[in-house]
Design an enzyme around this catalytic site. Sequence first.
Site, short mmCIF file in Angstrom:
data_model
loop_
_atom_site.label_atom_id
_atom_site.label_comp_id
_atom_site.label_asym_id
_atom_site.label_seq_id
_atom_site.Cartn_x
_atom_site.Cartn_y
_atom_site.Cartn_z
N SER A 82 67.52 64.94 45.23
CA SER A 82 66.79 65.99 44.51
C SER A 82 67.70 67.16 44.15
CB SER A 82 65.63 66.47 45.38
OG SER A 82 66.15 67.03 46.57
N CYS B 46 64.39 58.56 38.90
CA CYS B 46 64.92 59.76 38.23
C CYS B 46 64.89 59.61 36.72
CB CYS B 46 66.34 60.04 38.70
SG CYS B 46 67.51 58.81 38.11
P1 NAD Z 1 66.30 64.11 48.76
O1 NAD Z 1 67.11 65.13 48.05
O2 NAD Z 1 65.13 64.55 49.57
O3 NAD Z 1 67.23 63.27 49.77
C1 NAD Z 1 68.46 62.72 49.33
C2 NAD Z 1 69.40 62.62 50.53
O4 NAD Z 1 69.67 63.94 51.01
C3 NAD Z 1 68.83 61.83 51.69
O5 NAD Z 1 69.84 61.06 52.27
C4 NAD Z 1 68.34 62.92 52.63
O6 NAD Z 1 68.39 62.55 53.98
C5 NAD Z 1 69.29 64.07 52.37
N1 NAD Z 1 68.65 65.37 52.54
C6 NAD Z 1 67.34 65.67 52.40
N2 NAD Z 1 67.13 66.98 52.59
C7 NAD Z 1 68.33 67.53 52.89
C8 NAD Z 1 68.77 68.85 53.16
N3 NAD Z 1 67.91 69.87 53.21
N4 NAD Z 1 70.08 69.06 53.39
C9 NAD Z 1 70.95 68.04 53.35
N5 NAD Z 1 70.59 66.76 53.07
C10 NAD Z 1 69.31 66.50 52.83
O7 NAD Z 1 65.86 63.03 47.64
P2 NAD Z 1 64.88 61.80 47.81
O8 NAD Z 1 63.49 62.28 47.93
O9 NAD Z 1 65.40 60.86 48.81
O10 NAD Z 1 65.07 61.10 46.38
C11 NAD Z 1 64.37 61.48 45.23
C12 NAD Z 1 65.18 62.43 44.37
O11 NAD Z 1 66.41 61.80 43.98
C13 NAD Z 1 64.48 62.78 43.08
O12 NAD Z 1 64.65 64.14 42.81
C14 NAD Z 1 65.20 61.92 42.04
O13 NAD Z 1 65.12 62.42 40.72
C15 NAD Z 1 66.59 61.96 42.57
N6 NAD Z 1 67.38 60.85 42.04
C16 NAD Z 1 68.32 61.14 41.08
C17 NAD Z 1 69.07 60.13 40.53
C18 NAD Z 1 70.11 60.44 39.49
O14 NAD Z 1 70.91 59.56 39.20
N7 NAD Z 1 70.13 61.62 38.90
C19 NAD Z 1 68.87 58.81 40.94
C20 NAD Z 1 67.92 58.54 41.93
C21 NAD Z 1 67.17 59.58 42.46
#
Ligand code: NAD
Length: 501
Positions: free
Chosen positions: A227, A282
Amino acid sequence: MSSRIDHFIAGKQFSEADSRTGPVFNPSTGREISRCAYASRSTVDHAVQVATEAGRRWARGSHASRQAVIFKLRDLMLHNFDLLAEVIGREHGKTIEDAKGELGRAIEGIEFACGAPHVSKGEYANNVGGDIEVFSMRRPIGVVGCITPFNFPIMVPAVMMTMAVAVGNSVVWKPSEKVPSAAIEFARLWKEAGLPDGVFNVVQGDKEVVDAILEHPGIAGISFVGSTPVGEYIYQKGTSHNKRVAAFTGGKNHMIVMPDADLDAAASAFVSAGFGSSSQRCMAVSLLLPVGHETADRLLELVIPKIKALKVGAYDDPSADFGAVVSCESKATVERAIGRCIEEGGQMVVDGRNVSVPGHPDGYYLGPTLFDRVTTNMQMYKEEVFGPVRGILRPATLNEAIDITNEHEYGNGSVIFTRDGKTAHRFMMEVESGMIGVNVPVPLPTASFNFGGLRRSRFGDGHLYGPDAARFYTKLKTISQRWPEPDTAALPISLAFNPAG
Ligand code: NAD
């Protein structure tokens, strides 16, 4: 008692006594199915040390020896297709068919990485002056820390890490704690493919583990997908620890439909690209922008029955079009977004709340929901909603539609449906998105092209795949060399700038 999912370090499962753990759920049933171990700082440190040692040897290997492993990995992915799809579906909630689609794209990325020697070559110029030749070479950066999201448990990691490994790096990967099992399966396949122990390591966990990776001096680069708020944090913290960081983040993808478009095709494309995988992609189409009220009314008539015909179900129900959202919290967040859109004046035309899936009363299910007359001051326009809720805006002109698209915080993907080449050309020139589709609803390029959004959909200028991924995972060295004949007179002393020439 539920099973425990551990780390994978130095080619084998690694457990810590007394470690923190978190629950892993099957979203289709709403039941806890296992516990995921959360790594301590000392486990992260151990993984980085193992990766550093193994990575040094791996980096010295020939391209051919590395490619042999990647080719084998590709074959093993195909042999384990059904198993991997099951593992993905059980923890993510996406249908088996959707999981297989993900795996197909993962394999495509691995196949591209088989050509790593080609995309990681340097440049050469001879006789640039005084018998000097100049050439550049790309060398692995070292240990890469990879942090991935829940929504593609195999595709995103496979695309990211196969290239990192193919060009000679080692990795320490922290998968999403919501889908930890796929990581272990993937690590096993690497080992079976012949990758030396320690080149590919998995540390499970949450933010604490991410922070340990970001702060670790032994890690040279960070690849993140997730995210936007987390990606921004990772970019800032990672770069402040002197690492190169490429972070690929959220999206809110717009689909413009012109009055001349094939409206039935556009309606089907919107429903598929908007609601597939419960909209947890995404690159999902989030907002539909028919140009002109007549186009909007006609499109709505076509879209509504197609949405109402969608079937929500368990990941292993072959008749389901899409599955549950990933977690109970995620379901509640999406329900709040629906409630807020109603309060802000959005007109609900399909209501997916209160859907029930027979046999699974506790699964995290949401039916497809559609709002008409969304405006740019509403949260439904502004926020990424990672669940099956989509909105329609009604721009009067193409200009207005492009402005709405470009003013958005995110710039991941944007698409247009039209029969007019001039309109399509103008759209692709003026719209500010990393990936653009013309009559293609999900413009996720094939693996030989770079991928990455604009604005707050990406931090850093690295790419996730394509040739620029190979560049991100290598450092450039530029060498100037001369081999004088043995009897050449000694070089005269010259203190002028650039004396060598
Ligand atoms: P997320 O940001 O909640 O988590 C992603 C990773 O970060 C996980 O491994 C998680 O454990 C870690 N994380 C979570 N909170 C954290 C924090 N506060 N500090 C450090 N690390 C942390 O995302 P999600 O819910 O797993 O995935 C969905 C998101 O990913 C959506 O926003 C989607 O659009 C995005 N996404 C983007 C792409 C792209 O190519 N642009 C592709 C796939 C998904």
